[in-house]
Write a protein that holds these residues in place. Structure first.
Motif, PDB file in Angstrom:
ATOM      1  N   LYS A  38      38.895 -50.869  34.295  1.00  0.00           N
ATOM      2  CA  LYS A  38      39.535 -51.463  35.451  1.00  0.00           C
ATOM      3  C   LYS A  38      39.993 -52.861  34.879  1.00  0.00           C
ATOM      4  O   LYS A  38      39.308 -53.469  34.250  1.00  0.00           O
ATOM      5  N   GLU A  39      41.052 -53.041  35.576  1.00  0.00           N
ATOM      6  CA  GLU A  39      41.619 -54.526  34.970  1.00  0.00           C
ATOM      7  C   GLU A  39      40.708 -55.526  35.169  1.00  0.00           C
ATOM      8  O   GLU A  39      39.989 -56.037  36.122  1.00  0.00           O
ATOM      9  N   SER A  41      37.802 -56.057  33.869  1.00  0.00           N
ATOM     10  CA  SER A  41      36.595 -55.739  34.361  1.00  0.00           C
ATOM     11  C   SER A  41      35.976 -54.702  33.379  1.00  0.00           C
ATOM     12  O   SER A  41      36.568 -54.454  32.587  1.00  0.00           O
ATOM     13  N   SER A  45      37.083 -46.298  34.891  1.00  0.00           N
ATOM     14  CA  SER A  45      37.267 -45.273  36.163  1.00  0.00           C
ATOM     15  C   SER A  45      37.790 -43.949  35.197  1.00  0.00           C
ATOM     16  O   SER A  45      38.421 -44.116  34.065  1.00  0.00           O
ATOM     17  N   ASN A  64      48.990 -48.764  36.975  1.00  0.00           N
ATOM     18  CA  ASN A  64      47.531 -48.957  36.355  1.00  0.00           C
ATOM     19  C   ASN A  64      48.057 -49.731  35.083  1.00  0.00           C
ATOM     20  O   ASN A  64      48.594 -49.519  33.986  1.00  0.00           O
ATOM     21  N   SER A  66      45.727 -51.204  33.078  1.00  0.00           N
ATOM     22  CA  SER A  66      44.623 -51.382  32.215  1.00  0.00           C
ATOM     23  C   SER A  66      45.356 -51.300  30.789  1.00  0.00           C
ATOM     24  O   SER A  66      46.137 -50.459  30.566  1.00  0.00           O
TER      25      SER A  66
END
Ligand code: F6R
Length: 606
Positions: A38-39, A41, A45, A64, A66
């Motif tokens: 996740k961006e 982080s 996911s 998304n 990412s």
């Protein structure tokens, strides 16, 4: 078999993963999934589903951004086709995708006390649990410890929670390639087609080495921690070669590429009218004094070997044994150090062929691989390699790869004859001169596509079909039958024409299609007699022969005339006709010929 793609870099990963998976569809699969950080982080996911990449596209988030993720297409081995069994698999800190088979997963379930804790039926989730149990914050240590317990063939692509932007890779036997470009970042995939859009340079991850991919590069270390320098390879094709270029399917595009593929494989190897492998680094000592030849391969590649057998045995006079790789592995090989072992493989990754090669190497140094994919495992492990230059073959059903494999077998046979004086030089020169005419002959056959297409409509209604011929034509019949059954799902069998009446003719009844190939002058009349036998029992006979016209129309229902060429070479013309016939039968039945059910392009499990 399973497709793998991973990317970490300077741009959003999701489209790269999904487009890469789409390019890997040809390998054959039944479910698809991706995982990404996740961006900003360290959390991961997962989105996955049984079905096609298009089904996966429908469930991913549109926005998304990412920049790090992994994607997978699964070809079911352990466990059915379900959402839960689709990859990626996550166990606490570890999220991974896998191609291969974990052989000792039962023992691992016991050792790691996983009974009742797993959410899927896959061996892959067990591997994820093993790595997770060994994870104390250091991904490389977790992988090393996990590998002490995991047995089998595998290519793993792993992400660890709280290690954003990092992908870890490791493999044993199962193929895995990777690359880094300054503009994009680091890629990993089960084969180059997944990222060919970005670069034509790649390296094969050495077995039991751990790769760490980040946006700044790829570091590889062996299990002792020693740094390993990747050996980059370059292919001479690009993304356009791996696209359909206006054709409805890859298969028909690849059928049309055969004149070029043939010329690319043969022409540069002809010097002074003789085959010459000096540019391949193949020394004549490989052939000198051999007493026999063993060809090892699977499927279509094995049928190409059969054609080679017929040529080498009958024209050069050496005994040739063609072995099915999956059988050869468990038999007692009769190979000596005077046996030339030829392994034939388009992908260069077929596990049974690879293992058979390894076994053969324990008996002889004379191993020669006929392979299409540069840098593949079989190419690297064989003492010598003769690359076919068909370009990427994407359709599951092999067409152009078969043609160039046969061409390669012919060149090898001719070279064996020259080196060992087994045939008059002038005869070999004349044969080679004619071999160079094959691309033009194939072009003429391709002009008949529309006519052949009309016969496919008749084939599409059949439940069974028979392919018959004698000699070289019989060896081709096997490939013709395989092509038809794998993409049209019609039961098809190949028979030596003279053998039918020893049992199988009982299956011939009104309207059953019999594709008869009669291109060999010395047995022509015999095949015609065999055709009359099936015709008398109601068969619908499609005859492939070099006659311009058939004078007695009662012999067959349909006649497909082949361009004039010497008998040994008509196999190339007839093969193309059988490919076109199978292709349009599949289209007529509304089957996708590029992705037939249950099949995978590269068979990397046993
Ligand atoms: C059928 C077909 C297969 C392959 C076989 C071996 O059309 O393509 O039978 O020939 O799986 O594959 P390779 O040549 O990659 O070893």
């Amino acid at each position: 078999m399973c497709g793998i793609i991973g990317f970490t870099g300077k741009r959003a990963a999701q489209d790269i993963l999904l487009d890469g998976l789409q390019r890997l569809e040809y390998r054959g699969y039944d479910s698809a999934g991706i995982a990404f950080f996740k961006e900003n982080s360290g959390h991961i996911s997962v989105r996955k589903t049984a079905g096609k990449v298009s089904d996966l596209r429908a469930i991913v988030d549109e926005e998304n951004i990412s920049t790090c993720g992994i994607g997978h297409t699964r070809w079911a081995t352990h466990g059915g086709v379900t959402n839960a069994n689709a990859h990626p698999h996550r166990v606490n800190n570890v999220t991974l995708i896998h191609n291969g088979i974990i052989e000792n997963y039962h023992q691992l379930i016991e050792k790691y006390k996983l009974m009742g804790k797993l959410r899927s039926e896959t061996d892959t989730e067990v591997a994820a649990a093993v790595f997770d149990a060994n994870f104390n914050g250091n991904p490389i240590e977790a992988i090393k410890k996990g590998l002490e317990d995991i047995k089998g063939s595998f290519a793993f692509c792993i992400m660890f929670k709280n290690h954003p932007g990092e992908i870890y890779i490791v493999r044993n036997v199962s193929p895995m390639v990777a690359t880094y470009t300054k503009e994009q970042g680091a890629f990993v995939a089960s084969d180059l087609t997944a990222f060919i859009e970005f670069t034509n340079k790649y390296f094969v991850l050495p077995e039991y080495c751990i790769g760490k991919l980040t946006k700044d590069g790829i570091e590889i270390h062996d299990l002792e921690g020693k740094e390993v320098e990747p050996e980059y390879l370059t292919v001479d094709w690009d993304v356009s070669t791996a696209e359909k270029n206006g054709y409805p399917h890859y298969m028909i595009k690849e059928i049309h590429e055969q004149p070029t593929a043939f010329a690319n494989t043969v022409n540069f190897r002809i010097k002074n009218n003789l085959p010459d492998f000096s540019d391949d680094g193949i020394d004549d000592s490989l052939f000198e004094g051999i007493t026999d030849v063993t060809v090892i391969a699977c499927g279509t590649a094995m049928y190409a070997g059969n054609v080679g057998r017929s040529l080498i045995q009958n024209h050069i006079g050496l005994p040739v044994n063609v072995a099915i790789a999956s059988e050869f592995r468990y038999e007692r090989p009769t190979i000596t150090d005077k046996t030339l072992v030829i392994v034939v493989s388009q992908s260069g990754e077929t596990i049974d062929t690879l293992e058979a090669l390894r076994l053969a190497k324990t008996k002889t140094d004379r191993t020669l691989a006929v392979v299409n994919v540069k840098g593949s495992t079989i190419a690297r492990e064989s003492k010598y390699v003769l690359y076919t230059h068909a370009g990427p073959e994407i359709a599951v059903a092999s067409t152009k790869a078969y043609t160039v494999q046969v061409a390669a077998m012919y060149l090898i046979g001719a070279r064996i004859g020259v080196v060992n004086n087994l045939c008059e030089k002038s005869k070999i020169e004349s044969f080679i001169a004619d071999l160079k005419k094959v691309p033009d002959a194939i072009k003429k056959v391709l002009e008949m596509e529309d006519i052949i297409r009309t016969y496919a409509a008749r084939m599409a209604n059949a439940h069974d079909a028979f392919f018959i011929g004698r000699g070289l034509d019989y060896t081709l019949s096997m490939e013709g039958a395989l092509k038809l059954k794998e993409i049209s799902y019609i039961h098809a069998e190949a028979y030596a024409a003279g053998e039918l009446k020893h049992g199988t003719i009982a299956l011939i009844s009104e309207g059953v299609p019999v594709i008869a190939i009669a291109t060999q002058e010395h047995v022509y009349q015999k095949v015609i007699s065999n055709i009359r036998e099936v015709k008398a029992r109601g068969a619908f006979v499609v005859l492939l022969s070099k006659d311009e016209k058939i004078t007695d129309p009662s012999v067959c229902d349909v006649h497909i005339p082949l361009p004039a060429i010497r008998d040994e070479l008509s196999v190339f013309e007839a093969a193309v006709i059988l490919q076109i016939l199978a292709y349009y039968t599949s289209v007529e039945k509304d089957v996708n010929p590029d992705q037939p059910r249950n099949l995978a392009k590269s068979v990397t499990v046993e």
